[in-house]
Every structure is written in C-alpha cells, then in structure tokens.
Design a protein around this motif. Structure first.
Motif, PDB file in Angstrom:
ATOM      1  N   UNK A 165      -0.209 -11.120   2.426  1.00  0.00           N
ATOM      2  CA  UNK A 165      -0.735 -10.141   1.462  1.00  0.00           C
ATOM      3  C   UNK A 165      -0.765  -8.747   2.080  1.00  0.00           C
ATOM      4  N   UNK A 166      -1.224  -8.673   3.327  1.00  0.00           N
ATOM      5  CA  UNK A 166      -1.308  -7.379   4.001  1.00  0.00           C
ATOM      6  C   UNK A 166       0.074  -6.766   4.199  1.00  0.00           C
ATOM      7  N   UNK A 167       1.071  -7.606   4.535  1.00  0.00           N
ATOM      8  CA  UNK A 167       2.435  -7.114   4.692  1.00  0.00           C
ATOM      9  C   UNK A 167       2.968  -6.533   3.391  1.00  0.00           C
ATOM     10  N   UNK A 168       2.764  -7.265   2.314  1.00  0.00           N
ATOM     11  CA  UNK A 168       3.252  -6.812   1.009  1.00  0.00           C
ATOM     12  C   UNK A 168       2.581  -5.511   0.596  1.00  0.00           C
ATOM     13  N   UNK A 169       1.261  -5.449   0.739  1.00  0.00           N
ATOM     14  CA  UNK A 169       0.515  -4.249   0.341  1.00  0.00           C
ATOM     15  C   UNK A 169       0.940  -3.049   1.175  1.00  0.00           C
ATOM     16  N   UNK A 170       1.066  -3.236   2.484  1.00  0.00           N
ATOM     17  CA  UNK A 170       1.453  -2.143   3.376  1.00  0.00           C
ATOM     18  C   UNK A 170       2.817  -1.589   3.003  1.00  0.00           C
ATOM     19  N   UNK A 171       3.790  -2.479   2.836  1.00  0.00           N
ATOM     20  CA  UNK A 171       5.164  -2.011   2.601  1.00  0.00           C
ATOM     21  C   UNK A 171       5.331  -1.399   1.215  1.00  0.00           C
ATOM     22  N   UNK A 172       4.677  -1.967   0.231  1.00  0.00           N
ATOM     23  CA  UNK A 172       4.735  -1.370  -1.105  1.00  0.00           C
ATOM     24  C   UNK A 172       4.101   0.014  -1.091  1.00  0.00           C
ATOM     25  N   UNK A 173       2.986   0.163  -0.385  1.00  0.00           N
ATOM     26  CA  UNK A 173       2.328   1.467  -0.298  1.00  0.00           C
ATOM     27  C   UNK A 173       3.200   2.494   0.413  1.00  0.00           C
ATOM     28  N   UNK A 174       3.869   2.095   1.479  1.00  0.00           N
ATOM     29  CA  UNK A 174       4.758   3.020   2.190  1.00  0.00           C
ATOM     30  C   UNK A 174       5.870   3.508   1.265  1.00  0.00           C
ATOM     31  N   UNK A 175       6.467   2.588   0.535  1.00  0.00           N
ATOM     32  CA  UNK A 175       7.551   2.951  -0.392  1.00  0.00           C
ATOM     33  C   UNK A 175       7.048   3.904  -1.472  1.00  0.00           C
ATOM     34  N   UNK A 176       5.920   3.563  -2.086  1.00  0.00           N
ATOM     35  CA  UNK A 176       5.385   4.382  -3.178  1.00  0.00           C
ATOM     36  C   UNK A 176       4.994   5.775  -2.695  1.00  0.00           C
ATOM     37  N   UNK A 177       4.354   5.854  -1.520  1.00  0.00           N
ATOM     38  CA  UNK A 177       3.926   7.154  -1.022  1.00  0.00           C
ATOM     39  C   UNK A 177       5.096   7.981  -0.515  1.00  0.00           C
ATOM     40  N   UNK A 178       6.138   7.339   0.014  1.00  0.00           N
ATOM     41  CA  UNK A 178       7.351   8.066   0.394  1.00  0.00           C
ATOM     42  C   UNK A 178       7.976   8.700  -0.854  1.00  0.00           C
ATOM     43  N   UNK A 179       8.063   7.930  -1.923  1.00  0.00           N
ATOM     44  CA  UNK A 179       8.619   8.454  -3.179  1.00  0.00           C
ATOM     45  C   UNK A 179       7.724   9.547  -3.760  1.00  0.00           C
TER      46      UNK A 179
END
Length: 230
Positions: A165-179
């Motif tokens: 769960x932590x991996x998914x949340x972290x990576x999705x957040x990185x992608x969204x904030x980069x965009x």
C-alpha cells in the motif's frame, strides 16, 4: 513521503518551465543521450559538445550530492541542506535572469546547464536517502516500479499488505505531483517568464528548513504548555 512529493513538484515545475525557457529538457538526460548519438553521427560536433556538457553536468551534480551525503553520513540530521541550498541558489539565479540579461548575455544552453546540474544533485540526494526507492526528476523508473507494484497487487487478488500500500501511494503521489508541478511550471512561466523560478526556489527553502522550523515550533509549544500548566 513529504520530501519525495515536494521535490517531485519542484522537478515537474523545472522540467516544464525549463523546456519553455531553453527548449531543452532540464530534469533528465535520456533524450539528450539519443541526441548526442545523432549529432555525433551527423558530424555536428559543436552541438554534440554542448549535449555532452549537459550529460556531464547532470553527472557532476549527482556525484557531488552523493559524495557530500556519504561524507556527512546518510542519517545525519540536515544532511540534505547543502545540496538543496545550492539548488536554491541556481534556481534564484535563473529566476533573476530577466533582470540582468541586457547587461550579461547568458545563452539558453548555459541556463539549461545550471538546471541540469541542480536536478542531478536533487535526483542523487533522494535516491541515496531513500535507498534507490525514489526518483524525483523523471518518471521512467517510477512508472516501471508502479507497474511492478500493480502486477503484484493483481497476483495478491487485491489483498494488499502495508508495504505494498505504501509503495502504491508513494509512487502515485510522485507521478501526480510531478505532473502538477509541470502544469504550474508551464502556467507561471507563460505568466511571469524567468521570475516564475522563484516558486520552486520557495519550495526548496521550505524543504531545507522544514525540520528546523518543526523542531522549534514543538519546543515553543512545549514551553508554552509547560508555563500554562504551572
């Protein structure tokens, strides 16, 4: 999580604003390697030398940041302060470019060079601190890791443990904030030109002094409540 999100936001901003300012991608070097090969094959040695310079500056930034963290000790408090302050200084210089460009002519290639050095430092900093779990200046590795995590999610029939769960949340957040950073970078660069780089500079200052501010706030709050209790 906080460090990864804020630095992803910064990188996304610099990527979009840098592209509009210099017509060069300034947060990663994969495309530059391809351009270097094409220009070498075509015999465009001047252009190839500039692109090689960009590659080496990104490498130099990553090398310096990694060396400094290793020298200071990975787990020392504020170990990331110096690389971030250097990045802050570079972003401020770019932000003030419009103020002195009539007196001192700086080419877009030179501005791109500074930004690539800064992003090399940032990428190495987060990579070392997170033990190669996080990248913030490009999405290739993050999307790959997200794909692997999603495949594991399917294998587990969507029964996720805490780590996944932590991996998914972290990576999705990185992608969204980069965009999100990219959208902000494009918007504000069109609005304010080079002065828009003061925005990622402000984010870097927040990151740099966040721990110090947080600690002082807690100490002040503790003293206040102690006096109140007395």
């Amino acid at each position: 999580m906080k460090l990864a999100i804020l630095l992803s936001l910064t990188a996304g901003f610099v990527n979009a604003a840098g592209l509009l300012a210099c017509a060069v991608l300034t947060t990663n070097v994969t495309g530059h390697a391809a351009l270097l090969a094409i220009d070498l094959e075509a015999g465009n040695m001047d252009v190839a030398f500039t692109i090689l310079q960009w590659l080496l500056l990104f490498l130099a930034g990553a090398t310096f940041s990694s060396w400094y963290i290793g020298w200071m000790g990975k787990y020392k408090r504020y170990v990331y302060t110096v690389p971030l302050l250097i990045e802050f200084s570079i972003l401020c210089l770019v932000a003030t470019h419009g103020w002195w460009e009539k007196e001192i002519v700086v080419s877009p290639a030179s501005i791109a060079s500074g930004l690539l050095f800064a992003m090399g430092m940032q990428n190495a900093l987060v990579t070392v601190i997170s033990r190669a779990v996080v990248r913030t200046t490009h999405l290739t590795g993050i999307l790959t890791d997200l794909g692997i995590a999603l495949a594991e999610t399917v294998h587990r029939k969507f029964k996720l443990n805490k780590s996944l769960k932590e991996q998914l949340v972290l990576r999705v957040n990185i992608i969204l904030f980069f965009l999100a950073g990219g959208i902000a970078g494009a918007f504000f660069f069109r609005l304010w030109a080079y002065e828009s780089f003061f925005i990622p500079s402000g984010i870097i200052v927040t990151i740099t002094f966040y721990d110090a501010f947080k600690m002082r706030y807690r100490q002040a709050t503790h003293r206040l409540f102690s006096k109140t209790a007395q």
